[in-house]
Design an enzyme around this catalytic site. Structure first.
Site, PDB file in Angstrom:
ATOM      1  CG  LEU A 135      10.390 109.589  49.836  1.00  0.00           C
ATOM      2  CD1 LEU A 135      11.570 109.652  50.806  1.00  0.00           C
ATOM      3  CD2 LEU A 135      10.863 109.846  48.415  1.00  0.00           C
ATOM      4  CG  ASP A 136       8.163 103.901  46.061  1.00  0.00           C
ATOM      5  OD1 ASP A 136       7.017 104.398  46.019  1.00  0.00           O
ATOM      6  OD2 ASP A 136       8.870 103.729  45.050  1.00  0.00           O
ATOM      7  CG  MET A 137       8.267 100.092  53.180  1.00  0.00           C
ATOM      8  SD  MET A 137       7.327  98.597  53.558  1.00  0.00           S
ATOM      9  CE  MET A 137       8.072  97.444  52.400  1.00  0.00           C
ATOM     10  NE  ARG A 235      11.224 100.891  42.850  1.00  0.00           N
ATOM     11  CZ  ARG A 235      10.331 100.278  43.615  1.00  0.00           C
ATOM     12  NH1 ARG A 235       9.422 101.000  44.292  1.00  0.00           N
ATOM     13  NH2 ARG A 235      10.323  98.966  43.697  1.00  0.00           N
TER      14      ARG A 235
END
Length: 299
Positions: A135-137, A235
């Protein structure tokens, strides 16, 4: 210990295959796993080491020992790890926003992998961190980690199966044209743009399924399930459609700081076949408090 082994029973229909072919075609093991297990003596029949050209016979029990010496160039660090599920093969954790998953040049420490390695060592488990999903930060939610090579291989292999689902909730600006649908738009990375991705015909096919689950005054809460897993896929898709995520500083409107300090995206549900093949796992996590507060403020 038997729990550290995988046992395969050869049937009459499978008899006559060489062991290498049996493991690859019937049990769907990777060539890398098969070769490594054979070279290190972790393949046995009736407690005896066997070569990969052995002809398997009906009734034979083939044993794959999962224990192997391995190390990882990651510094263990004590961290608050929220475990959602764990057994001898896998661990599923609920990642907090603001945490990088794996060390990078910019983030060599303080990552989820640092914390997991500490968690394993404290429990006397000789595991390295084998991430199945990332997952992204600033995206929170569920992440699967394989605790041995066999588990990681099975999960990575099955990610494209119909029994593997990754679902998210997201708060978006504006309202989608339809209550549910499929976003099928290619995503491309222009190296000159750094980490940012765009919808472009030169990119890879990328498919996101969505469904509206709540309406606010001007915005919506969506449930999204990934059919493909491109970097930043949700996104990019929502931004392209004119409905960026709240708090998304890379693809969004850039003026949401008063509502939420990160993109309003949470990986809340996972469905996947267990590596040992005996059940379908279905796990969920609660909506984080910052997204609950965002919804309260825009409702």
């Amino acid at each position: 210990m038997e729990e550290n082994k995988i046992i395969f029973k050869v049937t009459h229909e499978e008899e006559g295959l060489k062991l290498r072919a049996y493991l690859k075609k019937v049990q769907r093991l990777s060539s890398r796993l098969i070769k490594g297990a054979a070279l290190s003596g972790r393949l046995e029949i009736d407690h005896k080491r066997v070569k990969l050209n052995h002809i398997v016979k009906a009734g034979e029990s083939i044993s794959l020992n999962l224990i192997k010496e391995e190390s990882q160039n990651i510094e263990p660090e004590e961290m608050d790890i929220q475990v959602v599920y764990e057994d001898k093969d896998i661990i599923v954790v609920n990642k907090k926003p603001g945490v990088v998953v794996h060390p990078t040049r910019s983030y060599p420490n303080g990552t989820l992998a640092n914390g997991l390695l500490y968690y394993f060592r404290e429990r006397g488990e000789n595991c390295i961190v084998r991430l199945v999903s990332r997952l992204d930060m600033d995206t929170s939610g569920l992440i699967i980690v394989g605790k041995n090579q066999f588990a990681h291989m099975c999960l990575a292999r099955d990610m494209k199966s119909e029994n593997f689902e990754k679902s998210y909730i997201a708060v978006i600006h504006g309202k989608m044209d339809a209550r549910e649908g499929i976003i099928d738009l290619p995503i491309y990375r222009n190296e000159e743009a750094g980490i940012k991705r765009v919808v472009d015909e030169r990119g890879q096919r990328s498919i996101t399924h969505y469904k509206v689950i709540d309406d606010f005054k001007n915005d919506q809460l969506l449930n999204l399930t990934l059919e493909t897993g491109r970097t930043h896929q949700i996104r990019v898709h929502l931004s392209y459609l004119g409905h960026p995520l709240y708090g998304d500083t890379l693809y969004g409107l850039g003026d949401d700081n008063q509502y939420i300090k990160r993109q309003a995206l949470h990986a809340y549900r996972l469905k996947f076949p267990h590596p040992r093949g005996d059940k379908i796992m279905e796990l969920e996590s609660d909506i984080p408090q910052d997204i609950i507060e965002l919804i309260r403020n825009i409702r």
